[in-house]
Write a protein that holds these residues in place. Structure first.
Motif, short mmCIF file in Angstrom:
data_model
loop_
_atom_site.label_atom_id
_atom_site.label_comp_id
_atom_site.label_asym_id
_atom_site.label_seq_id
_atom_site.Cartn_x
_atom_site.Cartn_y
_atom_site.Cartn_z
N ASP A 69 0.82 -1.22 0.00
CA ASP A 69 0.00 0.00 0.00
C ASP A 69 0.85 1.26 0.00
N HIS A 70 2.04 1.18 0.55
CA HIS A 70 2.91 2.35 0.68
C HIS A 70 4.19 2.22 -0.15
N TYR A 74 4.94 3.11 -3.22
CA TYR A 74 5.37 4.30 -3.97
C TYR A 74 5.93 5.37 -3.05
N GLU A 75 5.43 5.45 -1.84
CA GLU A 75 6.03 6.38 -0.87
C GLU A 75 7.48 5.97 -0.60
N TYR A 76 7.71 4.67 -0.50
CA TYR A 76 9.07 4.17 -0.29
C TYR A 76 9.93 4.45 -1.52
N ASP A 135 9.58 6.70 -3.76
CA ASP A 135 9.77 8.14 -3.96
C ASP A 135 10.49 8.80 -2.80
N ARG A 136 10.89 8.00 -1.81
CA ARG A 136 11.61 8.50 -0.63
C ARG A 136 10.79 9.56 0.10
N GLU A 137 9.52 9.27 0.27
CA GLU A 137 8.60 10.21 0.91
C GLU A 137 8.14 9.73 2.29
N MET A 138 8.88 8.81 2.88
CA MET A 138 8.50 8.31 4.20
C MET A 138 9.66 8.48 5.17
N GLU A 164 10.33 4.20 8.97
CA GLU A 164 9.44 3.41 8.11
C GLU A 164 10.25 2.74 7.00
N CYS A 165 11.20 3.45 6.44
CA CYS A 165 12.04 2.88 5.38
C CYS A 165 12.78 1.65 5.89
N LYS A 169 9.28 2.70 -12.82
CA LYS A 169 9.55 4.11 -12.50
C LYS A 169 10.75 4.62 -13.31
#
Length: 127
Positions: free
Chosen positions: A16-17, A19-21, A23-26, A30-31, A55
């Motif tokens: 679920d997350h 793309y956040e990973y 895109d380095r947006e977390m 969390e990473c 990507k």
């Protein structure tokens, strides 16, 4: 999707997350959880690899398109309006950007007439 094995971080949460990973947006914590999950779970690692490849391909094929300089701020502003529950303008960010680009292409002093989008909007309101 789940590999069926128990993990500290569930496969569905990772996917679920993802793309956040990517895109380095977390946050770093969390990473780290995601990296540990990928070390344990080959199906999720495979999905991560596939999405990472897609990507890179998109960036290579589409990464050179010029976009209006203020588009990011307009998009972020729209997101903030939606999150806050405020009224959102009727025209989409894309429509606004297209109109701005068209006005710039037509040059100074040109009076912009009604667009096809304006006509559709007016027709929808009349119904």
């Amino acid at each position: 999707m789940s590999c069926g094995d128990p993990h500290e971080t569930d496969c569905s949460e990772v996917l679920d997350h993802l793309y956040e990973y990517l895109d380095r947006e977390m946050p770093d914590g969390e990473c780290t959880k995601f990296e540990e999950h990928f070390d344990e779970c080959s199906p999720c690692l495979e999905k991560y690899g596939l999405e990472q490849a897609v990507k890179k391909l998109v960036k290579r094929c589409c990464g050179h398109d010029d976009v209006p300089t203020d588009l990011r701020s307009k998009v972020m502003g729209r997101i903030e309006l939606i999150r806050s529950g405020e009224a959102v303008p009727e025209k989409s960010v894309l429509e606004q950007a297209q109109e701005q680009a068209q006005a710039q292409a037509e040059g100074p002093g040109h009076q912009a007439g009604p667009t096809e989008t304006d006509a559709r909007t007016e027709a929808a309101r009349a119904e």
